[in-house]
Design an enzyme around this catalytic site. Sequence first.
Site, PDB file in Angstrom:
ATOM      1  N   LYS A 205       0.817  -1.216   0.000  1.00 64.69           N
ATOM      2  CA  LYS A 205       0.000   0.000   0.000  1.00 64.69           C
ATOM      3  C   LYS A 205       0.853   1.270   0.000  1.00 64.69           C
ATOM      4  O   LYS A 205       0.495   2.248  -0.647  1.00 64.69           O
ATOM      5  CB  LYS A 205      -0.961   0.005   1.188  1.00 64.69           C
ATOM      6  CG  LYS A 205      -0.330   0.177   2.552  1.00 64.69           C
ATOM      7  CD  LYS A 205      -1.392   0.158   3.642  1.00 64.69           C
ATOM      8  CE  LYS A 205      -0.782   0.277   5.019  1.00 64.69           C
ATOM      9  NZ  LYS A 205      -0.162   1.577   5.279  1.00 64.69           N
ATOM     10  N   THR A 206       1.988   1.250   0.719  1.00 64.17           N
ATOM     11  CA  THR A 206       2.826   2.453   0.736  1.00 64.17           C
ATOM     12  C   THR A 206       3.375   2.735  -0.657  1.00 64.17           C
ATOM     13  O   THR A 206       3.465   3.891  -1.087  1.00 64.17           O
ATOM     14  CB  THR A 206       3.980   2.298   1.748  1.00 64.17           C
ATOM     15  OG1 THR A 206       3.438   1.972   3.023  1.00 64.17           O
ATOM     16  CG2 THR A 206       4.782   3.583   1.862  1.00 64.17           C
TER      17      THR A 206
ATOM     18  N   GLU B 270      -4.347   3.993   6.446  1.00 65.56           N
ATOM     19  CA  GLU B 270      -4.875   3.293   7.628  1.00 65.56           C
ATOM     20  C   GLU B 270      -6.288   3.784   7.962  1.00 65.56           C
ATOM     21  O   GLU B 270      -6.636   4.026   9.126  1.00 65.56           O
ATOM     22  CB  GLU B 270      -3.945   3.495   8.834  1.00 65.56           C
ATOM     23  CG  GLU B 270      -2.509   3.059   8.625  1.00 65.56           C
ATOM     24  CD  GLU B 270      -2.335   1.537   8.565  1.00 65.56           C
ATOM     25  OE1 GLU B 270      -3.361   0.809   8.581  1.00 65.56           O
ATOM     26  OE2 GLU B 270      -1.189   1.072   8.494  1.00 65.56           O
TER      27      GLU B 270
ATOM     28  N   GLN C 209      -7.756  -5.371   9.463  1.00 64.83           N
ATOM     29  CA  GLN C 209      -6.727  -4.935  10.411  1.00 64.83           C
ATOM     30  C   GLN C 209      -7.224  -3.789  11.288  1.00 64.83           C
ATOM     31  O   GLN C 209      -6.418  -3.026  11.833  1.00 64.83           O
ATOM     32  CB  GLN C 209      -5.455  -4.526   9.662  1.00 64.83           C
ATOM     33  CG  GLN C 209      -4.801  -5.679   8.917  1.00 64.83           C
ATOM     34  CD  GLN C 209      -3.479  -5.289   8.294  1.00 64.83           C
ATOM     35  OE1 GLN C 209      -2.471  -5.123   8.972  1.00 64.83           O
ATOM     36  NE2 GLN C 209      -3.486  -5.147   6.976  1.00 64.83           N
TER      37      GLN C 209
END
Length: 680
Positions: free
Chosen positions: A32-33, A223, A253
Amino acid sequence: MVSVAHLNPEQRDAVLHTHGPLLILAGAGSGKTRVIVHRIAHLLAQGHPAEAILAVSFTNRAVREMEERVSSMIKDPTLVKKLTLSTFHSLGVKILRKELSRLHYPQRFTIYDPSDQLAILRRVMSENRIDEAFHPPKDLLAAISQAKNLFLDPNDLVHTTHHALYPNIMVLKKAYSLYEDALRVCGAVDFDDLIRLPVKIFRSFPDALHTWSNRFQQIMIDEYQDTNRAQLLMVDCLASVHKNLCVVGDDDQSIYGWRGSDVSNILHFDKQFPGARTIMLTQNYRCSAHILDAANKVIAKNQNRYDKSLWTDALPGPRIGLATLPDEEKEARYTVEQLFEIKHAEKRPWRDFAILYRTNAQSQAFEEALRQERIPYKLVGGQTFFERKEIKDTLAYLKVLHLPSDEISLRRIINYPPRSIGNTTIDHLSETLRDGRFNSFYQACEHAEQIETLTPSARKAILDLLQLFDLFRLRAQRTKLSTLTLELLQELRLFQHLHREYKNPNEAKSRIDNLSSLINAIEQYERRVDHPSLDDYLERISLDSHSEDDDRETEKDHVTLITLHGAKGLEYPVVFLVGMEDGFLPFYRQGEEPDVEEERRLCYVGITRAKQRLYIFRALERRRFGRNLERDPSRFLADIPKELTFFLQAEQQRQAQSEEERDKKFKSFFSEIHSLLNKS
């Protein structure tokens, strides 16, 4: 142009979608980063002004990683500096520095940490006769924090549903209101206010909303599954003009419900932002196939989630090692034995290993076992640098220099080092505030000569202290902050006082070394920042000390001890997931029902921290309050297919057992779990 050829198809789609709301469901280890960084670079390449791009995450570490990776792609430091890459709280400070006076707060404010918050709440409770024995301040403060995260003011606490925040809702309403008034008088906000107050401003002042929502034309939130209601409202306000909002997260998560995060924010993103597109990143680049299969099987049992399953083209890797030990001491010793064996058999550094557990209290046995074997380790989540007494005392002096109305900081150091200002004197000063003679504690000190109840020696000590502050405020105008701080410590003779205060010379030296480290840290700050100032430095350390990751990164070679919550966002080649028992995972206290869905997500997070090897251990009994209590295996163990695991034995058992006996033990292990589940 930014090359996207090396991205997988889903990552590529996420990077190229730049108009309208977008939800990127990014599974654990799915890159994702990389997507966020490439998306920023792509926006810049398309001609979007850097000043109009905002990317927000939750931790300083995540923001630093974004900055470093964007810098390596863009190769233009000036352009990167114009981007706003920030945590939620840093963004809140940026907005409040410009807008807070609209709410009749002072433009200059300080940010109170949890210990400051507790101190001010205790004071207003005492002054208003709210009994701590019946209403523990920590419980009230937690309820106030929850209310702020839900974007509730004291006057909003009228509905019966709000009793879930605190049993006596009228006491909560009163304490919350008194606490807010005291913060305002001190020129202070707490961390929840850094989100709540910008939203209040946006909702009350359309011109402020227009300014900030027009400033950021492209918004990315990392997030997103961890956002609470106040953060959702903040994001909604900022994206209200253009709707170019990209959120990245993973409902599987979401593990911070206990502190206010709301998984429904990500589950209902398309309802909050109509027309949103959803892209799923399901290829995992972190875990071996066996570990990933186990994680998928565990999380699939949750009902409230997006239907997705991670996959990898990595090799299966070793199976997951399971072991049942007699008690917590043997669990710890056996974990360390296995860790030691793997380290030497595979020539691994200590940093490859992490021991993960559900509660901080579980770390003690593992610390002891590691110390006995002289294995270097780092306990993540212990006391941070900024929580140490001598550091907080020094910073309290700097805070009063900056903001005299900061009552909590002034009360902290008014008689430290000792200067003949005792509790009776402080009570007399406080009385003048209660009867309305003075508006602030500092103002009362300034008029010490007019307070008849003070002794002459107390008056002199107070005025000498204020004279010290006046002197150093003048020095601050022409002196570097690091030099000013050192001169202040010398003027206070604090080093000599620490030698007198701590009879153990090593303890005194350790605390003096900490002060030296603080001076060094200020010098580093001055070299790093273009326009260093006391105001800016205090703001930065307030935000840094609130971050959960400021002391994790180190080059030293050591085993990591860390809670499952603390491990989120991290990864390790070899993970020992210990205490896999009902009561720990899922966690619950006697008489309580666990939040099984969130606890299952936490188990999933723990499993997916492991890259190559995963070991899951539990104990048959644990000692509590002098008694040995039997422990049941975690219900989540039953979700891991047997073919993905193998059963470890302690050495003496391993030598005595045949293959047939081992297989029998293996079957018994799983039948025990299934029988418990059938009973429930």
